[in-house]
Scaffold this motif. Structure first.
Motif, short mmCIF file in Angstrom:
data_model
loop_
_atom_site.label_atom_id
_atom_site.label_comp_id
_atom_site.label_asym_id
_atom_site.label_seq_id
_atom_site.Cartn_x
_atom_site.Cartn_y
_atom_site.Cartn_z
N SER B 87 0.72 -1.09 -0.19
CA SER B 87 -0.12 -0.09 -0.01
C SER B 87 0.95 1.33 0.08
N VAL B 88 0.44 2.18 0.00
CA VAL B 88 0.80 3.53 0.13
C VAL B 88 0.50 4.08 1.56
N TYR B 89 1.46 4.37 2.59
CA TYR B 89 1.29 4.69 3.82
C TYR B 89 1.51 6.03 4.10
N PHE B 90 0.50 6.99 4.47
CA PHE B 90 0.70 8.40 4.77
C PHE B 90 0.52 8.71 6.33
N CYS B 91 1.63 9.45 6.79
CA CYS B 91 1.36 9.88 8.15
C CYS B 91 1.19 11.34 8.13
N ALA B 92 0.25 11.78 8.99
CA ALA B 92 -0.46 13.10 9.21
C ALA B 92 -0.12 13.61 10.55
N SER B 93 -0.38 14.77 10.88
CA SER B 93 -0.47 15.45 12.04
C SER B 93 -1.40 16.46 12.02
N SER B 94 -1.92 16.84 13.37
CA SER B 94 -2.83 18.18 13.51
C SER B 94 -2.67 18.59 14.82
N ASP B 95 -3.28 19.87 15.10
CA ASP B 95 -3.11 20.39 16.56
C ASP B 95 -3.42 19.62 17.45
N GLY B 96 -4.83 18.89 17.13
CA GLY B 96 -5.73 17.96 18.12
C GLY B 96 -6.67 18.88 18.71
N ALA B 97 -7.19 19.90 18.23
CA ALA B 97 -7.92 20.52 18.92
C ALA B 97 -9.49 20.59 18.63
N GLY B 98 -9.74 19.11 18.14
CA GLY B 98 -11.14 18.87 18.04
C GLY B 98 -11.77 19.18 16.57
N ASN B 99 -12.70 19.90 16.51
CA ASN B 99 -13.16 20.25 15.24
C ASN B 99 -12.24 21.47 14.62
N THR B 100 -12.26 21.94 13.30
CA THR B 100 -11.70 22.41 12.72
C THR B 100 -9.95 22.25 12.74
N ASP B 101 -9.98 20.77 12.72
CA ASP B 101 -8.77 20.29 13.22
C ASP B 101 -8.05 19.70 11.80
N THR B 102 -7.46 20.62 11.14
CA THR B 102 -6.92 20.24 9.99
C THR B 102 -5.79 19.26 10.02
N GLN B 103 -5.77 18.11 8.91
CA GLN B 103 -4.50 17.24 9.04
C GLN B 103 -3.84 17.58 8.00
N TYR B 104 -2.41 17.59 8.31
CA TYR B 104 -1.36 17.91 7.28
C TYR B 104 -0.66 16.42 7.07
N PHE B 105 -0.34 16.24 5.86
CA PHE B 105 0.09 15.05 5.42
C PHE B 105 1.64 15.02 4.94
N GLY B 106 2.29 13.94 5.14
CA GLY B 106 3.71 13.71 4.88
C GLY B 106 3.62 13.19 3.64
N PRO B 107 4.69 13.18 2.69
CA PRO B 107 4.93 12.64 1.31
C PRO B 107 4.49 11.14 1.11
N GLY B 108 4.41 10.48 2.10
CA GLY B 108 4.09 8.91 1.77
C GLY B 108 5.29 8.19 1.72
N THR B 109 4.93 6.66 2.11
CA THR B 109 5.76 5.64 1.81
C THR B 109 5.09 4.58 1.09
N ARG B 110 5.70 4.26 -0.26
CA ARG B 110 4.90 3.36 -0.97
C ARG B 110 5.82 1.85 -0.76
N LEU B 111 5.12 1.17 -0.06
CA LEU B 111 5.66 -0.18 0.32
C LEU B 111 4.99 -1.47 -0.39
N THR B 112 5.98 -2.11 -0.93
CA THR B 112 5.55 -3.47 -1.77
C THR B 112 6.10 -4.54 -0.76
N VAL B 113 5.02 -5.56 -0.44
CA VAL B 113 5.53 -6.83 0.12
C VAL B 113 5.20 -8.07 -0.68
N LEU B 114 6.27 -8.74 -0.96
CA LEU B 114 6.11 -10.01 -1.85
C LEU B 114 6.28 -11.16 -1.17
#
Lengths: 109, 114
Positions: B87-114
């Motif tokens: 899958s592609v894995y995204f990490c995100a962060s936010s102020d944690g202030a409840g509503n209007t709590d916009t999440q900001y994302f990292g660029p992602g990690t593309r992981l392949t498991v064979l």
């Protein structure tokens, strides 16, 4: 269960207007977000609605009707750079985001 | 200011191996999240942390673990990778202030498991 529905794909012409709809059924509602995601990149925040009505931000506007469980994102004066996926997400009663699968918008010259 | 960084950018992993995806934010946000994104599906929450020292399970936590030793870092570990974790894995962060709590994302990690 919780459900967010958006069209899978839409096509529009450069310079035109497009409306991307989102309907939702969630356990509680604490706001609705729209994000833009270009291919191979991270989602980026576009807009937030918590009260009914229209929020305008430049070429982008977002509308919410809580009674209908409905929102739309309106993009005006489309540019080629607007080709992307648009993600609708609802903040539920636990303040967790429930995400739609996204609408891929294709802009043609 | 970098915002959120993730490492590695991409990884191919043999099934059964252990893997840790790293996530670091410099915005002093209280809340952090791990999502996976699969074609045709919305972002799905794996684990979250509302503040340093606490973690919680999201929609799809099985096979994954997290820790939050400090405000900035939120690593995600796959103890024994399986192909369904491709899958592609995204990490995100936010102020944690409840509503209007916009999440900001990292660029992602593309992981392949064979």
């Amino acid at each position: 269960g919780q459900n967010i529905d958006q069209p899978t794909e839409m096509t529009a012409t450069e310079g035109a207007i497009v409306q991307i709809n989102c309907t939702y059924q969630t356990s509680g509602f604490n706001g609705l977000f729209w994000y833009q995601q270009h291919a191979g990149e991270a989602p980026t925040f576009l807009s937030y609605n918590v009260l009914d009505g229209l929020e305008e931000k430049g070429r982008f506007s977002s509308f919410l009707s809580r009674s209908k469980g409905y929102s739309y994102l309106l993009l005006k004066e489309l540019q080629m750079k607007d080709s992307a996926s648009y993600l609708c997400a609802v903040q539920d009663s636990n303040y967790q985001l429930i995400w739609g699968a996204g609408t891929k918008l294709i802009i043609k010259p | 200011i970098a915002g959120i960084t993730q490492a590695p950018t991409s990884q191919i992993l043999a099934a059964g191996r252990r893997m840790t995806l790293r996530c670091t934010q410099d915005m002093r946000h209280n809340a952090m999240y791990w999502y996976r994104q699969d074609l045709g599906l919305g972002l799905r929450l794996i684990h979250y942390s509302n503040t340093a020292g606490t973690t919680g399970k999201g929609e799809v936590p099985d096979g994954y673990s997290v820790s939050r030793a400090n405000t900035d870092d939120f690593p995600l570990t796959l103890a024994s990778a399986v192909p369904s974790q491709t899958s592609v894995y995204f990490c995100a962060s936010s102020d944690g202030a409840g509503n209007t709590d916009t999440q900001y994302f990292g660029p992602g990690t593309r992981l392949t498991v064979l």
